[in-house]
Write a protein that holds these residues in place. Structure first.
Motif, mmCIF file in Angstrom:
data_model
loop_
_atom_site.group_PDB
_atom_site.id
_atom_site.type_symbol
_atom_site.label_atom_id
_atom_site.label_comp_id
_atom_site.label_asym_id
_atom_site.label_seq_id
_atom_site.Cartn_x
_atom_site.Cartn_y
_atom_site.Cartn_z
ATOM 1 N N LEU A 217 12.577 -40.796 35.886
ATOM 2 C CA LEU A 217 13.023 -40.700 37.274
ATOM 3 C C LEU A 217 12.000 -41.403 38.152
ATOM 4 O O LEU A 217 10.848 -40.975 38.220
ATOM 5 C CB LEU A 217 13.159 -39.224 37.668
ATOM 6 N N ASP A 218 12.422 -42.497 38.758
ATOM 7 C CA ASP A 218 11.542 -43.261 39.645
ATOM 8 C C ASP A 218 10.205 -43.554 38.973
ATOM 9 O O ASP A 218 9.132 -43.400 39.562
ATOM 10 C CB ASP A 218 11.315 -42.476 40.937
ATOM 11 N N ARG B 233 15.369 -38.086 53.417
ATOM 12 C CA ARG B 233 15.644 -39.497 53.100
ATOM 13 C C ARG B 233 15.371 -39.746 51.622
ATOM 14 O O ARG B 233 14.434 -40.486 51.255
ATOM 15 C CB ARG B 233 14.752 -40.434 53.931
ATOM 16 N N PRO B 234 16.162 -39.105 50.762
ATOM 17 C CA PRO B 234 15.871 -39.178 49.325
ATOM 18 C C PRO B 234 16.236 -40.540 48.750
ATOM 19 O O PRO B 234 17.085 -41.239 49.291
ATOM 20 C CB PRO B 234 16.792 -38.098 48.752
ATOM 21 N N LYS B 235 15.547 -40.872 47.664
ATOM 22 C CA LYS B 235 15.948 -42.084 46.943
ATOM 23 C C LYS B 235 17.167 -41.780 46.093
ATOM 24 O O LYS B 235 17.978 -42.640 45.820
ATOM 25 C CB LYS B 235 14.818 -42.540 46.019
ATOM 26 N N LEU B 236 17.244 -40.506 45.640
ATOM 27 C CA LEU B 236 18.348 -40.135 44.763
ATOM 28 C C LEU B 236 18.942 -38.807 45.215
ATOM 29 O O LEU B 236 18.229 -37.821 45.406
ATOM 30 C CB LEU B 236 17.830 -39.995 43.323
ATOM 31 N N LEU B 237 20.258 -38.813 45.389
ATOM 32 C CA LEU B 237 20.953 -37.569 45.709
ATOM 33 C C LEU B 237 21.804 -37.175 44.509
ATOM 34 O O LEU B 237 22.604 -37.979 44.012
ATOM 35 C CB LEU B 237 21.851 -37.763 46.940
ATOM 36 N N HIS C 184 18.637 -48.243 42.322
ATOM 37 C CA HIS C 184 18.455 -47.889 43.736
ATOM 38 C C HIS C 184 19.711 -48.208 44.518
ATOM 39 O O HIS C 184 20.318 -49.247 44.335
ATOM 40 C CB HIS C 184 17.284 -48.687 44.326
ATOM 41 N N GLY C 185 20.153 -47.307 45.347
ATOM 42 C CA GLY C 185 21.284 -47.557 46.234
ATOM 43 C C GLY C 185 22.637 -47.516 45.582
ATOM 44 O O GLY C 185 23.670 -47.672 46.249
ATOM 45 N N GLN C 186 22.652 -47.300 44.262
ATOM 46 C CA GLN C 186 23.933 -47.288 43.569
ATOM 47 C C GLN C 186 24.600 -45.908 43.645
ATOM 48 O O GLN C 186 23.910 -44.898 43.745
ATOM 49 C CB GLN C 186 23.685 -47.591 42.099
ATOM 50 N N THR C 187 25.928 -45.892 43.585
ATOM 51 C CA THR C 187 26.612 -44.615 43.505
ATOM 52 C C THR C 187 27.416 -44.558 42.213
ATOM 53 O O THR C 187 28.050 -45.518 41.820
ATOM 54 C CB THR C 187 27.563 -44.394 44.700
ATOM 55 N N LEU C 188 27.345 -43.355 41.592
ATOM 56 C CA LEU C 188 27.989 -43.201 40.290
ATOM 57 C C LEU C 188 28.739 -41.878 40.257
ATOM 58 O O LEU C 188 28.191 -40.837 40.643
ATOM 59 C CB LEU C 188 26.920 -43.218 39.193
#
Ligand code: ATP
Ligand code: MG
Lengths: 215, 804
Positions: free
Chosen positions: A62-63, A154-158, A28-32
């Motif tokens: 996924l989630d 307001r996605p959890k994952l983009l 969560h909240g990470q960027t890769l």
């Protein structure tokens, strides 16, 4: 764990395997940043994570939802509810106005928040373009609409596949800045496919795809 | 170089085989339906002409007795006085279940008939003496001869190709026996070279009426309006077919822009390209046209028997039931195919020739066409207004068709505007995002579909319009038959004497005997049949008057007035209160006008006393008999037995009605067949448009799919879209169809047949047509929908991937 890609394999009919044994996680909240040569399978992997296509082996979670047992309908529901997508081009629905495009995903997911949408339009510089149609926008404007639409949920994952690949340098920097700040602000996780080392360097983590593996 | 260009141009069709097939089918359908109608018309006209030539009709002046037949003595007297005249006895006779026209001529005096001379020059010429001496010979076509073969009581038959169908040509003596009308003559033909110094006809035969050759009723004129109706239908089908051609050519050109740009960049001049494309279109038009001719030929062959039956039944016009191939027809068909193809592609070709070398290769974006839509809306409105203006100000059948044409074309042109309007209203009202998208997407698809939808609109309007006309007509006709055919039995006696005997015998047994007596007069508008009636409630209570003055029947039956049929009223513009001149001595006030469907000629009714004054000595051979219905059958048989009458001489009401209705239904078999075909063509146009739009479809649906709709949902929405557009079009087609029905009933019919019909509405038929339309739209969209359902995700994803 938000996204867990575990030993995934994928090949297209009549072709060599594109993904041989790919494992990757995203919190969560990470960027890769996902990099790799052209044809290495970056888009393929992103599409699998977005529940757009099926894979041949391994598992993607996924989630908390495993993707491989899902049918067409289950995958569609997941796309609606759990991820946001920005592609390189043709993200927008040509027959809808910018305003309608912006709110489309949020309304589909039953999560429309008009205040937030208005704020997004304002910050993305789209407030004056709401009644226009996509074909009358510049490439940079189109991509900003796509990002606005993705963030309106307001996605959890983009998941973003070279969102600035078709733009010139200035537009590209502008779009990317907006996207990264919105992601940071909403606490969404981001998986970004890019060719550019500079861009990749701005994210938390980097993964490189080659020969069907993460290296 | 030319070869290389040809190869490049043709490669497009190799890659788009379906498009090629669609284009050819479009041209073929347009040409086929049009040519079928033309073939039918040409065949019918050729038949009339052949019959006129073979029987030398309309070449000579004739003498007639207005009160009926001419006695043989008069003939003899005239010839003795030096007049070169020749006798003819003609009439229908029913043999082996088929009505055949018999024409008996005086073989010795009659001018050379082509029918006879040709037969005499054949390989097996009949012996002239056989023709004249008992039992005589009958000349008939091979087909009729075959039919008559089993009738042993008939004289021997000489087979000849030189006689019209359904006609027996024979000596007048033989005809007397066949028709059971001894020593009677229908008319005398006045031969061209009369000796000098013969006494004037007005002196020796004042009661006989001389009819100029040019004034004789000819079949061609009578049936003209019927053929015009058919032609109009052919033209409508042609137009609907052209919509397909236009749509396909437009798309093919758009798709070839990139290739054409490349060719130009390589140094090929635009002029040269336009020439080559013109040649290509010509070739395609000829291939499609040839296919259309084959289609048209078989279609005409299938429809002609019904048309022939109608023309025979309605006008007694001789028409062969068989189609023959004529080179002019084929050439005209190919000409139509060429003309139509260029008409339908002219715009696309023009746009292509104006294309700057550097424009984008993409299919034109849809939104730029809104200005075009406004333009076509204006043109459409102007056409509709113009159509109504012509209809209200100009008289005549052509003006009627111009009005219908203007309204239909205009309505087709304004259709996209109204559809856009409706769709944007629906979009604004839509709640969910998907609904909103569906409406918006339909609006976006509209320009690509509008031609097909216009075709659908025209086909539906034609269906509703013609359906309403036919059903209204049928309803009116059935009601009218009930009013007109009130007598339970109709009896035809052999002659006046037998008529009297029959009346005497029947008198005590029945409720009433209504003599039916008529004479043929001439009026400036053509032949006029004058009937005499006796006072009876049958007439007073039932006769179908459509306009009348006070106590019309009282005045007619007290010899003060006359009733006329609608045809005469409209043709001569005579209405109650006007005067009708029957002959030099007799002019009567018109008391009323009655409807008289299915009769091409003028008719009038006076009291029996009045008829005797006008045409003394007219004989009464026909009677209507009022008797309780249960006794009708038994009485009919008794009459036949006692007076040795044939089946046809005593007919029951039900049989007459059934026969009239059969003729009526036959009349419209062709129109309904064309109707259904036109609707089919429109459905096909929708399918082809959807298929050609397919190339632009993926970028529209891929984003929606990516955002969380399943392919099954999208496929259902594809179906729904097509059905909704068809439904909207159908809703707009209803008022248009009703306007068309009104125009047909109140304008075209009046001009073409001389009667105006009341309009009835048939909502059940509309509902049926509506469902049929939705089904057709669903079927047309089924293939594209199936494609969406089966679409691999990878194909959808390719939309988003960069194509570097
Ligand atoms: N629908 C498909 N059918 C067959 N092969 C495909 C399909 N899509 C992709 N491929 C192949 O799979 C491989 C990976 O493609 P992919 O688009 O994932 O690469 P990529 O890393 O995104 O490349 P790029 O940087 O050019 O976008 C390529 O060799 C490509 O040719
Ligand atoms: Mg890629």
């Amino acid at each position: 764990m938000l996204l867990n890609i575990d030993k995934v394999q994928k090949s297209y009919p009549g072709g060599r395997p594109v993904l041989r044994d790919v494992s990757l996680t995203l919190d969560h909240g990470q960027t890769l940043a996902l990099t790799g040569e052209s044809g290495s399978g970056k888009s393929t992997l992103l599409n699998l994570a977005a529940a757009l296509d099926s894979f041949d082996g391994g598992e993607i979670t996924l989630d908390g939802t495993a993707l491989s047992p899902l049918d067409d309908r289950g995958r569609a529901a997941l796309r609606r509810q759990s991820v946001s997508l920005v592609f390189q081009q043709f993200n927008l629905i040509p027959s809808l106005t910018v305003g309608q495009n912006l709110s489309f995903h949020a309304r589909l997911a039953n999560r429309e928040d008009t205040g937030w949408s208005a704020q997004l339009a304002e910050r993305l510089g789209l407030a004056d373009l709401l009644t226009r149609y996509p074909e009358n926008l510049s490439g940079g404007q189109q991509q900003r609409v796509a990002i606005g639409r993705a963030m309106a949920v307001r996605p959890k994952l983009l998941l973003a596949d070279e969102p600035t690949g078709n733009l010139d340098e200035t537009a590209s920097a502008n779009v990317l800045d907006l996207m990264l700040s919105l992601v940071a602000e909403t606490g969404a996780a981001l998986l970004l496919v890019t060719h550019s080392q500079d861009i990749a360097a701005r994210l938390d983590r980097q993964a490189h795809l080659a020969g069907g593996h993460i290296v | 170089m030319t070869f290389a260009i040809v190869q490049a141009l043709l490669s497009h069709w190799r890659r788009h085989r379906l498009q090629l097939a669609t284009l050819l089918i479009g041209i073929a359908l347009a040409t086929g339906l049009w040519s079928a109608v033309q073939a039918i018309n040409a065949e019918a006209r050729a038949s009339y002409q052949r019959a006129s030539d073979q029987l030398a009709l309309g070449l000579y002046d004739t003498l007639r007795d207005p009160s009926g037949t001419i006695a043989v003595d008069r003939y003899v007297a005239l010839r003795r006085a030096g007049w070169q005249v020749s006798a003819v006895l003609e009439g229908p006779v029913r043999i082996a279940g088929r009505t055949v026209q018999v024409m008996g001529v005086d073989m010795v005096t009659y001018p050379a008939l082509p029918a006879m001379t040709q037969t005499e020059q054949s390989d097996a010429p009949p012996d002239p003496s056989d023709m004249l001496t008992a039992p005589g010979r009958l000349l008939a076509t091979p087909e009729l001869a075959e039919h008559l073969k089993s009738q042993t009581e008939l004289p021997p038959i000489v087979v000849s190709d030189a006689v019209p169908p359904d006609l027996i040509l024979t000596d007048i003596g033989v005809a007397e026996t066949l028709l059971n009308r001894p020593r009677q003559i229908s008319r005398l033909v006045i031969l061209p070279d009369q000796p000098r110094g013969v006494p004037a006809l007005s002196e020796i035969a004042p009661d006989l009426q001389r009819v100029e050759a040019s004034a004789q009723l000819d079949t061609q004129r009578l049936t003209d309006s019927f053929h015009l109706n058919l032609t109009a239908f052919g033209l409508l089908s042609f137009a609907v077919g052209l919509f397909i051609v236009n749509g396909t050519v437009g798309l093919a050109f758009a798709q070839r822009r990139a290739m054409i740009r490349t060719l130009r960049a390589l140094g090929v001049s635009m002029r040269r390209l336009v020439w080559m494309i013109t040649a290509e279109l010509t070739l395609l038009a000829l291939i499609g046209g040839a296919l259309g001719l084959v289609l048209g030929f078989f279609l005409a062959g299938a429809l002609l028997p019904d048309v022939a039956a109608t023309l025979r039944g309605l006008y007694g016009a001789p028409v062969d039931g068989q189609i023959s191939l004529q080179p002019e027809w084929a050439l005209a068909g190919l000409g139509m195919a060429l003309g139509g193809t260029f008409l339908a592609s002219g715009h696309a070709l023009f746009r292509l020739s104006r294309m700057p070398i550097l424009t984008g290769a993409g299919v034109q974006s849809w939104r730029s066409s809104t200005s075009g839509q406004r333009f076509s809306f204006l043109i459409g409105t102007a056409l509709i207004t113009g159509g109504f203006a012509i209809g209200y100000t100009v008289e005549g059948l052509v003006a009627g068709f111009a009005m219908v044409g203007g309204i239909l074309t205009g309505a087709a042109l304004v259709l996209p505007y109204f559809l856009t309007l409706a769709l944007s209203v629906f979009q604004r009202r839509a709640r969910g995002p998907v609904a909103q998208w569906v409406w918006a997407d339909m609006q976006a698809q509209l320009p690509g579909l509008s031609l097909a939808l216009m075709a659908l609109l025209l086909a539906l309007a034609a269906n509703i319009g013609v359906g309403t006309m036919v059903s209204s007509f049928r309803l009116t006709f059935v009601g009218w038959l009930d009013q007109r055919l009130t007598s339970e039995l109709y009896v035809t006696a052999r002659d006046d004497q037998q008529g009297k005997e029959i009346a005497q015998w029947l008198g005590p047994q029945v409720d009433a005997i209504l003599p039916i007596r008529n004479v043929e007069l001439t009026h400036e508008t053509g032949p006029l049949f004058l009937y005499g009636v006796v006072d009876h409630e049958t007439y007073r209570d039932h006769w179908p008057l459509i306009a009348s003055s006070d106590s019309a029947w009282d005045r007619v039956l007290t010899d003060q007035a006359v009733l006329i049929n609608e045809q005469l009223a409209r043709r001569a513009d005579l209405w109650p209160g006007d005067m009708l001149t029957l002959n030099a001595e007799h002019t009567l006030t018109i008391a009323g006008v009655y409807s008289d469907y299915g009769n091409p000629t003028g008719q009038a009714i006076v009291s029996m006393q009045q008829l005797d004054l006008i045409a003394p000595g007219a004989e009464t051979r026909q009677f209507g008999i009022r008797v309780s219905p249960e006794r009708a059958t038994e009485l009919a048989q008794a009459l036949r037995d006692r007076f040795d009458l044939s089946r046809q001489a005593v007919v029951q009401q039900a049989a007459v009605k059934a026969q009239s209705l059969a003729i009526f239904d036959n009349t419209f078999v062709v129109t309904s067949a064309l109707n259904v075909l036109t609707l089919g063509v429109a459905g096909f146009a929708i399918l082809t448009s959807l298929l050609t739009l397919w190339t632009q479809r993926l970028p529209q649906i891929a984003p929606v799919w990516a955002l969380g709709l399943t392919r099954a949902q999208l496929a259902r929405l594809e179906l729904l879209r097509s059905v909704l557009l068809a439904a909207l079009t159908a809703v707009l087609a209803l008022p248009l169809g009703l306007v068309l029905a009104w125009a047909l009933l109140a304008v075209i019919n009046v001009q073409a047949f001389g009667w105006r019909l009341p309009m009835f509405l048939f909502p059940v038929d509309w509902a049926y047509l509506f469902v049929l339309t939705l089904l057709a739209a669903a079927v047309a969209a089924a293939l594209p929908a199936l494609r969406v359902l089966r679409l691999p995700p990878a194909d959808l994803l390719r939309v988003f991937a960069n194509e570097r």
